[in-house]
Design a protein around this motif. Structure first.
Motif, mmCIF file in Angstrom:
data_model
loop_
_atom_site.group_PDB
_atom_site.id
_atom_site.type_symbol
_atom_site.label_atom_id
_atom_site.label_comp_id
_atom_site.label_asym_id
_atom_site.label_seq_id
_atom_site.Cartn_x
_atom_site.Cartn_y
_atom_site.Cartn_z
ATOM 1 N N ALA A 234 0.832 -1.209 0.000
ATOM 2 C CA ALA A 234 0.000 0.000 0.000
ATOM 3 C C ALA A 234 0.864 1.256 0.000
ATOM 4 O O ALA A 234 0.582 2.217 -0.726
ATOM 5 C CB ALA A 234 -0.940 -0.010 1.206
ATOM 6 N N TRP A 235 1.918 1.263 0.807
ATOM 7 C CA TRP A 235 2.785 2.443 0.861
ATOM 8 C C TRP A 235 3.464 2.685 -0.482
ATOM 9 O O TRP A 235 3.571 3.827 -0.941
ATOM 10 C CB TRP A 235 3.827 2.288 1.966
ATOM 11 N N ASN A 236 3.923 1.603 -1.125
ATOM 12 C CA ASN A 236 4.554 1.755 -2.431
ATOM 13 C C ASN A 236 3.588 2.328 -3.458
ATOM 14 O O ASN A 236 3.990 3.050 -4.373
ATOM 15 C CB ASN A 236 5.089 0.413 -2.919
ATOM 16 N N LEU A 237 2.302 2.022 -3.300
ATOM 17 C CA LEU A 237 1.293 2.547 -4.223
ATOM 18 C C LEU A 237 1.009 4.017 -3.963
ATOM 19 O O LEU A 237 0.937 4.821 -4.906
ATOM 20 C CB LEU A 237 -0.006 1.744 -4.075
ATOM 21 N N VAL A 238 0.854 4.387 -2.684
ATOM 22 C CA VAL A 238 0.375 5.739 -2.366
ATOM 23 C C VAL A 238 1.490 6.774 -2.314
ATOM 24 O O VAL A 238 1.230 7.976 -2.419
ATOM 25 C CB VAL A 238 -0.418 5.747 -1.043
ATOM 26 N N TYR A 239 2.757 6.306 -2.146
ATOM 27 C CA TYR A 239 3.868 7.257 -2.084
ATOM 28 C C TYR A 239 5.095 6.641 -2.761
ATOM 29 O O TYR A 239 6.117 6.392 -2.119
ATOM 30 C CB TYR A 239 4.174 7.604 -0.632
ATOM 31 N N PRO A 240 5.019 6.403 -4.068
ATOM 32 C CA PRO A 240 6.111 5.704 -4.761
ATOM 33 C C PRO A 240 7.427 6.473 -4.770
ATOM 34 O O PRO A 240 8.494 5.870 -4.923
ATOM 35 C CB PRO A 240 5.567 5.535 -6.189
ATOM 36 N N ASP A 241 7.363 7.784 -4.607
ATOM 37 C CA ASP A 241 8.577 8.591 -4.643
ATOM 38 C C ASP A 241 9.101 8.957 -3.261
ATOM 39 O O ASP A 241 9.965 9.828 -3.127
ATOM 40 C CB ASP A 241 8.318 9.890 -5.428
ATOM 41 N N ALA A 242 8.581 8.300 -2.215
ATOM 42 C CA ALA A 242 9.001 8.625 -0.858
ATOM 43 C C ALA A 242 10.494 8.362 -0.680
ATOM 44 O O ALA A 242 10.990 7.280 -1.021
ATOM 45 C CB ALA A 242 8.219 7.802 0.159
ATOM 46 N N SER A 243 11.195 9.339 -0.141
ATOM 47 C CA SER A 243 12.615 9.153 0.159
ATOM 48 C C SER A 243 12.771 8.052 1.204
ATOM 49 O O SER A 243 12.163 8.101 2.259
ATOM 50 C CB SER A 243 13.204 10.459 0.692
ATOM 51 N N GLY A 244 13.566 7.042 0.875
ATOM 52 C CA GLY A 244 13.742 5.928 1.797
ATOM 53 C C GLY A 244 12.693 4.849 1.645
ATOM 54 O O GLY A 244 12.739 3.837 2.352
ATOM 55 N N GLY A 245 11.725 5.057 0.760
ATOM 56 C CA GLY A 245 10.704 4.033 0.536
ATOM 57 C C GLY A 245 9.905 3.730 1.781
ATOM 58 O O GLY A 245 9.365 4.625 2.429
ATOM 59 N N ILE A 246 9.830 2.454 2.132
ATOM 60 C CA ILE A 246 9.047 2.023 3.290
ATOM 61 C C ILE A 246 9.707 2.442 4.608
ATOM 62 O O ILE A 246 9.100 2.349 5.675
ATOM 63 C CB ILE A 246 8.832 0.492 3.253
ATOM 64 N N ASP A 247 10.929 2.929 4.550
ATOM 65 C CA ASP A 247 11.594 3.458 5.742
ATOM 66 C C ASP A 247 11.599 4.978 5.764
ATOM 67 O O ASP A 247 12.379 5.597 6.502
ATOM 68 C CB ASP A 247 13.027 2.918 5.843
ATOM 69 N N ASN A 248 10.725 5.591 4.984
ATOM 70 C CA ASN A 248 10.516 7.024 5.124
ATOM 71 C C ASN A 248 9.954 7.293 6.516
ATOM 72 O O ASN A 248 9.103 6.542 7.006
ATOM 73 C CB ASN A 248 9.523 7.494 4.051
ATOM 74 N N PRO A 249 10.406 8.342 7.195
ATOM 75 C CA PRO A 249 9.948 8.597 8.569
ATOM 76 C C PRO A 249 8.441 8.775 8.712
ATOM 77 O O PRO A 249 7.893 8.586 9.808
ATOM 78 C CB PRO A 249 10.683 9.888 8.948
ATOM 79 N N MET A 250 7.735 9.095 7.633
ATOM 80 C CA MET A 250 6.290 9.281 7.735
ATOM 81 C C MET A 250 5.563 7.955 7.933
ATOM 82 O O MET A 250 4.481 7.917 8.516
ATOM 83 C CB MET A 250 5.750 10.013 6.512
ATOM 84 N N ILE A 251 6.145 6.855 7.451
ATOM 85 C CA ILE A 251 5.551 5.539 7.651
ATOM 86 C C ILE A 251 6.328 4.726 8.687
ATOM 87 O O ILE A 251 5.794 3.840 9.337
ATOM 88 C CB ILE A 251 5.462 4.770 6.306
ATOM 89 N N ASN A 252 7.606 5.057 8.864
ATOM 90 C CA ASN A 252 8.441 4.390 9.873
ATOM 91 C C ASN A 252 9.063 5.451 10.767
ATOM 92 O O ASN A 252 10.221 5.854 10.576
ATOM 93 C CB ASN A 252 9.532 3.552 9.193
ATOM 94 N N PRO A 253 8.313 5.928 11.761
ATOM 95 C CA PRO A 253 8.802 7.019 12.607
ATOM 96 C C PRO A 253 9.954 6.618 13.523
ATOM 97 O O PRO A 253 10.527 7.477 14.194
ATOM 98 C CB PRO A 253 7.565 7.404 13.428
#
Length: 334
Positions: A234-253
């Motif tokens: 789901a995260w890859n779908l909704v924020y594909p350009d997130a810096s750090g991917g699934i370890d972006n602080p917004m999803i992995n605080p």
């Protein structure tokens, strides 16, 4: 992979681009099929079960941000302008890609919260991915919170009379479930850095079954298939350009380098988890990390065993769901 969509007159075959089981399906022609959604329902004047009134308002036309406002049944004590009630700014769940403030689930849920806690709620209709990729939802929710706090000055051409006459702008709470709880965390961090209108402070925030994830499994999360888990996909779908991917602080605080949890801009925090939720251990780790961060507020973890993700919204008549509602009402009344 093909999917056949049938209507009374034609049969078409469309090629699927991305599918997340039970959640969403996107097609290569750009169309989107949401697999789990509840029907949209209209606002109501004095709901027959709770007495709560609701209405829909527009916060912004560009971008389009709306909200459903909920006002408890007015009594002699709270019908006077000098007897104002707390304001709950609420963010719905749905993995950032499904759900609505206008859905039957959320409408029913907010009616109950508002009636039991005696608060005025602003349930935000933020833009969804994949049509509007993150950080759109975060920005929409921040805009909505700023709009609420702008009522303190009472000089906005877009002000709402319910908030002006009945909302206590010195008692603002944030709340959300699943992805909405993720938004609560990120907005609470932002309020610790950026000022709101008139210096308004957020009193408290509740995070119910918060949607956090990361590249490395923790606790009871299975190692095999971790990258194919629904939270990951789901995260890859909704924020594909997130810096750090699934370890972006917004999803992995809790990832190294994430903003300090000591900076959460509220004075009390309630984290609700359920025993059968795949996100449970993330919620526990978040709670423990806030506790160790040096954050100065009041912190509580409330766990309901033997229940699944956000059960309290789907099974509102059960004893466990009623216990969650009582805890939320108590939190918002304090």
């Amino acid at each position: 992979m093909d999917s056949t969509t049938t209507n009374p007159t034609t049969t078409t075959t469309k090629e699927i681009a991305i599918e997340i089981p039970t959640l969403i399906r996107t097609y290569k022609d750009g169309t989107v099929e949401r697999l789990f959604d509840s029907p949209i329902v209209p606002p109501s004047l004095q709901d027959p079960d709770t007495g709560v009134s609701s209405k829909d308002i527009t916060i912004s036309d560009n971008p389009s941000i709306c909200a459903r406002l909920f006002l408890p049944k007015l009594t002699q004590s709270n019908n006077q302008e000098n007897q104002k009630i707390p304001i709950l700014v609420y963010f719905h769940g749905g993995g950032f890609c499904i759900g609505s403030a206008f859905s039957s689930f959320d409408h029913r849920y907010l009616n109950l919260i508002v009636s039991q806690a005696n608060v005025l709620a602003v349930s935000v209709e933020y833009r969804l991915a994949p049509e509007h990729l993150l950080p759109a939802a975060y920005e929409d929710c921040w805009t909505a919170l700023k709009w609420v706090t702008s009522h303190l000055a009472n000089n906005s051409i877009n002000s709402d009379p319910w908030l002006l006459h009945h909302g206590d702008l010195q008692k603002i709470y944030l709340g959300g479930d699943s992805a909405g709880a993720n938004i609560v965390h990120n907005i609470a961090l932002r309020t610790g850095v950026e000022s709101l209108s008139g210096g308004v402070k957020v009193i408290g925030a509740f995070l119910s079954c918060p949607y956090f994830w990361g590249s490395k499994p923790i606790g009871s999360e299975p190692v095999a298939g971790h990258e194919q888990s629904i939270p990951h996909l789901a995260w890859n779908l909704v924020y594909p350009d997130a810096s750090g991917g699934i370890d972006n602080p917004m999803i992995n605080p809790l990832v190294p380098g994430a903003p300090s949890l000591a900076g959460l801009g509220c004075s009390k925090l309630l984290v609700i988890i359920t025993g059968k939720d795949v996100l449970r251990d993330r919620g526990v780790s978040y709670f423990e990390s806030v506790k160790k961060s040096g954050w100065k507020g009041e912190l509580e973890l409330f766990e309901v065993e033997d229940e699944d993700h956000c059960f309290h919204m789907l099974k509102i008549e059960t004893a466990n769901a009623k216990n969650v509602m009582k805890r939320l009402a108590s939190f918002l009344q304090y």
